[in-house]
Motif scaffolding. Sequence first.
Motif, PDB file in Angstrom:
ATOM      1  N   LYS A  62       0.863  -1.209   0.000  1.00 42.70           N
ATOM      2  CA  LYS A  62       0.000   0.000   0.000  1.00 42.70           C
ATOM      3  C   LYS A  62       0.883   1.237   0.000  1.00 42.70           C
ATOM      4  CE  LYS A  62      -3.690  -2.573   1.792  1.00 42.70           C
ATOM      5  NZ  LYS A  62      -4.307  -3.330   2.806  1.00 42.70           N
ATOM      6  N   PRO A  63       1.567   1.469  -1.130  1.00 42.40           N
ATOM      7  CA  PRO A  63       2.622   2.497  -1.139  1.00 42.40           C
ATOM      8  C   PRO A  63       2.118   3.922  -0.946  1.00 42.40           C
ATOM      9  CG  PRO A  63       2.298   1.565  -3.332  1.00 42.40           C
ATOM     10  CD  PRO A  63       1.493   0.723  -2.389  1.00 42.40           C
ATOM     11  N   LYS A  64       0.797   4.139  -1.024  1.00 43.16           N
ATOM     12  CA  LYS A  64       0.293   5.498  -0.771  1.00 43.16           C
ATOM     13  C   LYS A  64      -0.070   5.706   0.705  1.00 43.16           C
ATOM     14  CE  LYS A  64      -2.474   5.348  -4.441  1.00 43.16           C
ATOM     15  NZ  LYS A  64      -3.254   5.186  -5.566  1.00 43.16           N
ATOM     16  N   SER A  65       0.062   4.658   1.495  1.00 45.56           N
ATOM     17  CA  SER A  65      -0.267   4.745   2.924  1.00 45.56           C
ATOM     18  C   SER A  65       0.985   4.975   3.759  1.00 45.56           C
ATOM     19  CB  SER A  65      -0.933   3.449   3.394  1.00 45.56           C
ATOM     20  OG  SER A  65      -2.208   3.304   2.815  1.00 45.56           O
ATOM     21  N   LYS A  66       0.777   5.423   5.002  1.00 43.09           N
ATOM     22  CA  LYS A  66       1.894   5.508   5.955  1.00 43.09           C
ATOM     23  C   LYS A  66       1.402   5.239   7.370  1.00 43.09           C
ATOM     24  CE  LYS A  66       3.217  10.058   5.735  1.00 43.09           C
ATOM     25  NZ  LYS A  66       3.725  11.347   6.273  1.00 43.09           N
ATOM     26  N   VAL A  67       2.361   4.910   8.244  1.00 48.88           N
ATOM     27  CA  VAL A  67       2.060   4.730   9.663  1.00 48.88           C
ATOM     28  C   VAL A  67       2.181   6.095  10.338  1.00 48.88           C
ATOM     29  CG1 VAL A  67       2.712   3.573  11.817  1.00 48.88           C
ATOM     30  CG2 VAL A  67       3.158   2.457   9.612  1.00 48.88           C
ATOM     31  N   ILE A  68       1.143   6.481  11.059  1.00 48.59           N
ATOM     32  CA  ILE A  68       1.244   7.691  11.880  1.00 48.59           C
ATOM     33  C   ILE A  68       1.244   7.245  13.331  1.00 48.59           C
ATOM     34  CG2 ILE A  68       0.085   9.829  12.588  1.00 48.59           C
ATOM     35  CD1 ILE A  68      -0.968   9.995   9.694  1.00 48.59           C
ATOM     36  N   ILE A  69       2.335   7.539  14.029  1.00 47.15           N
ATOM     37  CA  ILE A  69       2.421   7.181  15.455  1.00 47.15           C
ATOM     38  C   ILE A  69       2.126   8.432  16.271  1.00 47.15           C
ATOM     39  CG2 ILE A  69       3.816   6.166  17.292  1.00 47.15           C
ATOM     40  CD1 ILE A  69       5.756   5.174  15.071  1.00 47.15           C
ATOM     41  N   LEU A  70       1.015   8.400  17.004  1.00 49.02           N
ATOM     42  CA  LEU A  70       0.677   9.501  17.907  1.00 49.02           C
ATOM     43  C   LEU A  70       1.183   9.095  19.284  1.00 49.02           C
ATOM     44  CD1 LEU A  70      -2.933  10.128  16.586  1.00 49.02           C
ATOM     45  CD2 LEU A  70      -0.901  11.522  16.131  1.00 49.02           C
ATOM     46  N   ASP A  71       2.158   9.846  19.788  1.00 50.85           N
ATOM     47  CA  ASP A  71       2.871   9.386  20.987  1.00 50.85           C
ATOM     48  C   ASP A  71       2.733  10.392  22.129  1.00 50.85           C
ATOM     49  OD1 ASP A  71       4.650   7.987  22.667  1.00 50.85           O
ATOM     50  OD2 ASP A  71       5.813   7.325  20.934  1.00 50.85           O
ATOM     51  N   PRO A  72       2.332   9.924  23.328  1.00 51.15           N
ATOM     52  CA  PRO A  72       2.299  10.828  24.476  1.00 51.15           C
ATOM     53  C   PRO A  72       3.681  11.046  25.090  1.00 51.15           C
ATOM     54  CG  PRO A  72       1.562   8.668  25.156  1.00 51.15           C
ATOM     55  CD  PRO A  72       1.876   8.571  23.667  1.00 51.15           C
ATOM     56  N   LYS A  73       4.736  10.490  24.446  1.00 51.97           N
ATOM     57  CA  LYS A  73       6.107  10.612  24.951  1.00 51.97           C
ATOM     58  C   LYS A  73       6.965  11.371  23.934  1.00 51.97           C
ATOM     59  CE  LYS A  73       6.592   6.026  24.903  1.00 51.97           C
ATOM     60  NZ  LYS A  73       5.295   5.680  24.297  1.00 51.97           N
ATOM     61  N   ASP A  74       8.146  11.802  24.388  1.00 55.34           N
ATOM     62  CA  ASP A  74       9.070  12.483  23.474  1.00 55.34           C
ATOM     63  C   ASP A  74      10.266  11.627  23.104  1.00 55.34           C
ATOM     64  OD1 ASP A  74       7.728  14.913  22.974  1.00 55.34           O
ATOM     65  OD2 ASP A  74       8.236  15.579  25.000  1.00 55.34           O
ATOM     66  N   LYS A  75      10.382  10.474  23.756  1.00 59.71           N
ATOM     67  CA  LYS A  75      11.412   9.526  23.336  1.00 59.71           C
ATOM     68  C   LYS A  75      10.946   8.112  23.651  1.00 59.71           C
ATOM     69  CE  LYS A  75      14.308   9.897  27.405  1.00 59.71           C
ATOM     70  NZ  LYS A  75      14.463  10.916  28.356  1.00 59.71           N
ATOM     71  N   PHE A  76      11.617   7.152  23.036  1.00 58.39           N
ATOM     72  CA  PHE A  76      11.207   5.765  23.256  1.00 58.39           C
ATOM     73  C   PHE A  76      12.416   4.836  23.206  1.00 58.39           C
ATOM     74  CE2 PHE A  76      10.413   6.763  18.725  1.00 58.39           C
ATOM     75  CZ  PHE A  76      11.130   5.772  18.078  1.00 58.39           C
ATOM     76  N   SER A  77      12.181   3.592  23.625  1.00 58.66           N
ATOM     77  CA  SER A  77      13.226   2.575  23.725  1.00 58.66           C
ATOM     78  C   SER A  77      13.953   2.359  22.386  1.00 58.66           C
ATOM     79  CB  SER A  77      12.534   1.285  24.180  1.00 58.66           C
ATOM     80  OG  SER A  77      13.365   0.174  24.028  1.00 58.66           O
ATOM     81  N   LYS A  78      15.266   2.265  22.450  1.00 60.51           N
ATOM     82  CA  LYS A  78      16.099   2.004  21.256  1.00 60.51           C
ATOM     83  C   LYS A  78      15.826   3.015  20.144  1.00 60.51           C
ATOM     84  CE  LYS A  78      14.906  -2.568  21.306  1.00 60.51           C
ATOM     85  NZ  LYS A  78      14.828  -3.979  20.936  1.00 60.51           N
ATOM     86  N   MET A  79      15.484   4.268  20.538  1.00 63.16           N
ATOM     87  CA  MET A  79      15.035   5.273  19.576  1.00 63.16           C
ATOM     88  C   MET A  79      16.062   5.535  18.474  1.00 63.16           C
ATOM     89  SD  MET A  79      13.267   8.804  20.510  1.00 63.16           S
ATOM     90  CE  MET A  79      13.670  10.321  19.724  1.00 63.16           C
ATOM     91  N   GLY A  80      17.334   5.654  18.873  1.00 64.46           N
ATOM     92  CA  GLY A  80      18.367   5.919  17.882  1.00 64.46           C
ATOM     93  C   GLY A  80      18.465   4.792  16.860  1.00 64.46           C
ATOM     94  N   LEU A  81      18.417   3.555  17.358  1.00 59.52           N
ATOM     95  CA  LEU A  81      18.502   2.401  16.450  1.00 59.52           C
ATOM     96  C   LEU A  81      17.274   2.312  15.550  1.00 59.52           C
ATOM     97  CD1 LEU A  81      19.930  -0.354  18.818  1.00 59.52           C
ATOM     98  CD2 LEU A  81      21.002   0.487  16.710  1.00 59.52           C
ATOM     99  N   PHE A  82      16.097   2.553  16.135  1.00 61.22           N
ATOM    100  CA  PHE A  82      14.882   2.498  15.322  1.00 61.22           C
ATOM    101  C   PHE A  82      14.919   3.564  14.215  1.00 61.22           C
ATOM    102  CE2 PHE A  82      12.620   0.015  18.668  1.00 61.22           C
ATOM    103  CZ  PHE A  82      12.000  -0.909  17.849  1.00 61.22           C
ATOM    104  N   ARG A  83      15.215   4.790  14.617  1.00 62.64           N
ATOM    105  CA  ARG A  83      15.129   5.872  13.630  1.00 62.64           C
ATOM    106  C   ARG A  83      16.229   5.757  12.582  1.00 62.64           C
ATOM    107  NH1 ARG A  83      12.850  11.374  15.784  1.00 62.64           N
ATOM    108  NH2 ARG A  83      11.767  11.283  13.767  1.00 62.64           N
ATOM    109  N   GLY A  84      17.399   5.266  13.019  1.00 59.42           N
ATOM    110  CA  GLY A  84      18.464   5.004  12.052  1.00 59.42           C
ATOM    111  C   GLY A  84      18.012   3.956  11.041  1.00 59.42           C
TER     112      GLY A  84
END
Length: 394
Positions: A180-202
């Motif tokens: 579904k290349p026209k779709s995307k995941v939108i994560i609505l987060d009540p936090k400003d950081k998360f576990s393994k954030m650097g690795l995930f975003r990298g």
Amino acid sequence: HGNHVVVVGGGYGGAVAAKYIRMADPTVKVTLIEQNEYYYSCPLSNPVIIGIRDMEVQKWGYDGLKKHGIDVVIDTVTGIDAGSKTVTTKGGKFKYTKLVLSPGVEFNYAAIPGLTKEIAHTSMPHAWKAGPQTLLLRDKLAAMKDGEPFVMVAPPNPFRCPPGPYERASLVAHYLKKHKPKSKVIILDPKDKFSKMGLFRGGWKELGYEPNYIEWIPAAEGGKVTKVDAATGTVYTDMGEYKSSCINIIPPMTAGSIAVASGLTDKSGWCPVDLKTFESTLAKDVYVIGDSSAAAGLPKSGYAANSEAKVAAAAVVAALQGKPAPMPSYVNTCYSLLAPDYGISVALVSVFEDGKITKKSGGLSPSTASKAHRKQEAFYAESWYQSIMADTFA
Ligand code: FAD
């Protein structure tokens, strides 16, 4: 010698506690009370949601534990009386010498205006307990139109499986990119950081997920949800509204409802325990392990639940034998898949020191690594699963 240990909850914590008590002292009678005939594992359930893993490999039964001489009772615990040391189920009553509780988590639906348990079971699943909701979310993702967003509402700390929402977002992005290349995941987060954030975003950059297939909206940018409307399929924040036929709301969590109802939680919503033994600080001879316990220094993970179960089992057996509790150490590793051939991990080994769980060693996957390295970690994730499930149910 008449000792009877009752264990409530046959998941990552309870099943292991029951088995290790029997292995340490086969003279102790152990009864495991679990409400479901089969256990579905949350670890590795995210791949089920994107249709690349069969639910059957997530399913486990209790025959293996019966071979250890454990009395397995399929029934729902409705009450615990720490005074008379009695557990009440729908079908009976059990007197215990020691009680081990590992009932997992409960969801605080009311914290999100518009959300109810009923809505979670029908239109806005959390899929944060593996089972029917895992399949419901899978089917919703498959039915979603190309161009619609996959809207995920992430939970506030502390919650079951800190990297879990982000593993799920990654795998859904992997699926969308393909199907579904026209779709995307939108994560609505009540936090400003998360576990393994650097690795995930990298990884999200490397795999081409961010920005086209994943948009992470932290609290500071308006990620906190103010209400939901199931009738129109809408999630509202202060900054905007998000509409989709595929909305995954992971509500705030507390200790399992039986722990709350039995007065074993404090105002945090979790069960305070002596971290050396996991005995409740609110009720004598009751041990709370797994996600329900407030175990500062350990995440709410299956592996941590396994480790806590062994600490509690050793403490219970020592107490029954009139010996002091042994000095514990604790271990945890959490693998996350960003794609079927791309894994990352975080690991720690801790000891009991100064009254606290104190980290002695551990670390993360390297921030830059070859494709072969990430692939090897994805392989380790599966072998971790096979090993821990054998430890739990065989
Ligand atoms: P559970 O495993 O939930 O077991 C609780 C059991 O108690 C259940 O079987 C329930 O039916 C039973 N129960 C509850 N109340 C009653 C009652 N009143 N009467 C009778 N029975 C009752 N962890 C990892 O280590 N690695 C991972 O890769 C990982 N991935 C995850 C991915 C996802 C999507 C999710 C949601 C979680 C993941 N986790 C992972 C976390 C892991 O699933 C939990 O931390 C773990 O299940 C906690 O074990 P537990 O024993 O506390 O609870």
